[in-house]
Design a protein around this motif. Structure first.
Motif, PDB file in Angstrom:
ATOM      1  N   ASP A 143       0.790  -1.259  -0.065  1.00  8.16           N
ATOM      2  CA  ASP A 143       0.175  -0.207   0.098  1.00  8.16           C
ATOM      3  C   ASP A 143       0.906   1.335  -0.067  1.00  8.16           C
ATOM      4  N   THR A 144       2.414   1.149   0.389  1.00 11.24           N
ATOM      5  CA  THR A 144       2.876   2.556   0.687  1.00 11.24           C
ATOM      6  C   THR A 144       4.081   2.501  -0.504  1.00 11.24           C
ATOM      7  N   SER A 294      -2.965  -1.711  -8.852  1.00 11.09           N
ATOM      8  CA  SER A 294      -3.155  -0.343  -8.125  1.00 11.09           C
ATOM      9  C   SER A 294      -1.878  -0.186  -7.761  1.00 11.09           C
ATOM     10  N   GLN A 297      -0.264   4.260  -2.635  1.00 10.61           N
ATOM     11  CA  GLN A 297      -0.676   5.521  -2.439  1.00 10.61           C
ATOM     12  C   GLN A 297      -0.256   6.242  -1.059  1.00 10.61           C
ATOM     13  N   ASN A 521      -7.453   2.002  -1.683  1.00 10.64           N
ATOM     14  CA  ASN A 521      -6.256   2.297  -1.268  1.00 10.64           C
ATOM     15  C   ASN A 521      -5.900   1.450   0.080  1.00 10.64           C
ATOM     16  N   HIS A 592     -12.068  10.242  -2.717  1.00 11.53           N
ATOM     17  CA  HIS A 592     -11.035  10.874  -3.177  1.00 11.53           C
ATOM     18  C   HIS A 592     -10.066  10.971  -2.046  1.00 11.53           C
ATOM     19  N   TYR A 593      -8.870  10.466  -2.289  1.00  9.83           N
ATOM     20  CA  TYR A 593      -7.843  10.612  -1.258  1.00  9.83           C
ATOM     21  C   TYR A 593      -6.476  11.107  -1.738  1.00  9.83           C
ATOM     22  N   GLU A 594      -5.827  11.921  -1.295  1.00 11.49           N
ATOM     23  CA  GLU A 594      -4.427  12.494  -1.777  1.00 11.49           C
ATOM     24  C   GLU A 594      -3.407  12.329  -0.641  1.00 11.49           C
ATOM     25  N   ALA A 595      -2.581  11.611  -1.221  1.00 11.67           N
ATOM     26  CA  ALA A 595      -1.302  11.133  -0.391  1.00 11.67           C
ATOM     27  C   ALA A 595      -0.394  12.432   0.011  1.00 11.67           C
TER      28      ALA A 595
END
Length: 596
Positions: A143-144, A294, A297, A521, A592-595
């Motif tokens: 994931d990271t 994917s 993020q 995510n 919606h997600y912003e890293a």
């Protein structure tokens, strides 16, 4: 000019009001979300059901994409290698090296280290714990930093190193020296666990991600029936057949390796699975451009926990009952939604929208459901050690005692298509909503029934063995050969079939629930939490190791049965309201997600 401007304002107001009325009517007509008719390249041109159609039309699953089958083949090879090796762990650890043997092979009883049943159960339980703790680390990497596909590929390489060390621990010249062989064996299962754990946490969400649709839509059958295609049912079906592939690999691996240890030696039982495991390499490499991937993020776990902490502010009380009610209130997550803040008042760490908060809320609910799974896995784990040992105390007629555990994957291979093609469709035709929560609950009860069966069998083993309650060490005083009860080993069949049913209802549904309820995510993370429950179960299982020997085995199975039954009852009463929210949870739009 002022009058003209006023007229324009009036017209604009009327147009806005008309637009609002149209939006209201659209929602009233049954739009499932405000985004359903936007072009996204996935749902373009599809017809969506109204609220009335949702309640009346029959639901069906969509077709499964070929990419999902290729990933399932990869999983089948990995499970062949894992179960093909672990199936012989009990005899490798528990039984002594047969006289004159340099490979551990013996027609009567294969063995190597001779550490006894408690050591066998303890090391086996540690291995299960280890391979289901590591998925948390594998999910973090996916994931990271690396994404699910790359993490899966790296995990395959690490696991192969462990397989090679496992072979070394069993070759002639090493296996005769029990201390050196044990040391190499322990190192091997630790390294294998690193690879297996990283693989498991990512291949499960990766297979379901190959199906892209997320919204209900209308289709027509060949007979002209108007039906709703349900993506959640499609995901459920993907995991049904994914589990089928797992058990095909498991069945072939376990049967072939059990005979390999008996007639050739443990070195072959560890070498063949390694060769099969290498099938993963070309499947992943040549399909790399076909798979849906994917990208990572960044760490979403810390931000998810921060949302929860923010939502929990002001809800704590010295009264634990009041605290519990506050933390489970319907509006618990509302205060953490960014829409509550305007302009500069919005915290800088809120780099997401309200929909993502709803997704996190759903993910937390899924994880709370998983907290009951350690009790279920206690019953399932009996299959890997105590039931294998139980078979050794019965009449096997030349069949290796660890072959009988293959009744479980065999039953699954038969029952999964039956459930998919007949049972589940029949329930839907009769209007019975066999939802995930109901299936998981039934899985607990089936696991409890399996343990009752095993306890009854164990009771009669003690009753009909020449040595009474010392069946594991019972030997002929003249020849020294093991003496068993006169019960045929096939009476264990009922326990294995019931465990298989419990897996269909609980384990497969758990995979489905972890994928469908997690934010996109966080899928590897939530899946790893589900897998971690098995590790937690293994840790709890260590407390029951003292029951894993004569004369306490009836108590062992009885305790497992009671725990599973009570847990199933509490589980249903706790989550019956969540069961009613199934469609509502599935309808949440992707946030919606912003890293940052």
């Amino acid at each position: 000019m002022a009058g003209l401007q006023a007229d324009k304002d009036i017209l604009a107001g009327l147009a806005e009001a008309a637009h609002d009325d149209a939006e209201y009517e659209k929602k009233k007509a049954g739009s499932t979300s405000s985004h359903e008719h936007e072009l996204d390249g996935i749902h373009d041109g599809l017809e969506f059901p109204t609220n009335e159609e949702r309640q009346t039309l029959r639901r069906v699953s969509d077709s499964i994409p070929w990419a999902a089958y290729w990933i399932a083949i990869c999983e089948m090879a990995e499970r062949f290698s894992y179960y093909g090796t672990t199936v012989v762990f009990t005899n490798f650890i528990q039984q002594s090296l047969p006289k004159g043997s340099k490979t551990g092979a013996d027609i009567k009883q294969a063995g190597a280290l001779g550490l006894g049943q408690r050591a066998s159960t303890g090391i086996g339980t540690f291995n299960t714990f280890w391979v289901y703790v590591i998925p948390l680390f594998g999910a973090y990497l996916a994931d990271t930093r690396w994404g699910r596909f790359k993490t899966t590929c790296v995990s395959v390489g690490v696991a192969l190193v462990g397989h090679v060390l496992l072979i070394i621990s069993s070759v002639p010249g090493v296996i005769e020296h029990s201390h050196g062989s044990l040391a190499c064996f322990i190192i091997a299962i630790i390294i294998m666990g690193l690879g297996t754990g990283g693989f498991k946490s990512n291949v499960s969400p990766l297979v379901a991600e190959q199906y892209k649709r997320t919204k209900l839509f209308i289709a027509h059958t060949k007979k002209g029936e108007r039906v709703i295609v349900d993506p959640m049912m499609t995901t459920s079906r993907i995991y049904m057949y994914f589990y089928l592939f797992i058990n095909v690999g498991s069945l072939i691996g376990q049967i072939s390796m059990a005979y390999s240890e008996k007639y050739v030696g443990f070195w072959l039982s560890f070498t063949l699975p390694t060769i099969i495991f290498m099938i993963c390499i070309p499947v992943l490499y040549f399909g790399r451009n076909m798979y849906v991937k994917s990208p990572p993020q960044g760490s979403v776990l810390s931000k998810s926990l921060r949302i929860w902490r923010y939502a929990a502010k002001g809800r704590w009380s010295k009264n634990p009952v009041k605290t519990w009610r506050n933390l489970n209130a319907a509006d618990f997550w509302e205060s953490a939604k960014p829409s509550n803040f305007k302009g500069e008042n919005r915290p800088t760490w809120m780099t997401f929208d309200d929909q993502w908060v709803d997704e996190v809320k759903r993910g937390f609910k899924a994880c709370s459901v998983f907290l009951w799974f350690p009790i279920y896995w206690l019953t399932y784990n009996q299959l890997n050690n105590n039931l294998v040992s139980q078979a050794a105390t019965m009449v096997t007629n030349g069949i290796p005692n660890d072959v009988l555990s293959n009744l479980d994957p065999l039953a699954l291979i038969i029952l999964i298509p039956i459930c998919d093609q007949f049972v589940y469709p029949a329930l839907r035709r009769f209007g019975i909503n066999f939802s995930p929560i109901k299936r998981i609950c039934l899985g607990f009860f089936a696991g409890a029934a399996a343990m009752v069966w095993a306890a009854v069998v164990q009771h009669f083993i003690y009753k009909r063995n020449p040595c009474g309650y010392s069946v594991a060490t019972c030997k002929d005083p003249v020849t020294g050969d093991p003496l068993t009860s006169d019960l045929n080993v096939w009476i264990q069949t009922g326990a294995y079939v019931l465990i298989a049913l419990s897996e269909i209802f609980a384990s497969i549904t758990g995979l489905e629930y972890a994928f469908t309820k997690a934010p996109k995510n966080m899928r590897s993370l939530v899946m790893s939490v589900f897998l971690f429950m098995s590790a937690l179960s293994s840790a709890i299982g260590e407390a029951f190791v003292t029951l894993s020997s004569d004369p306490l085995l009836v108590w062992n199975y009885g305790v497992m049965a009671v725990l599973a039954f009570v847990a199933g009852c509490i589980f249903w009463f706790q989550y019956r309201e969540l069961d009613k929210q199934e469609d509502e949870l599935n309808d949440i739009d992707e946030g919606h997600y912003e890293a940052k």
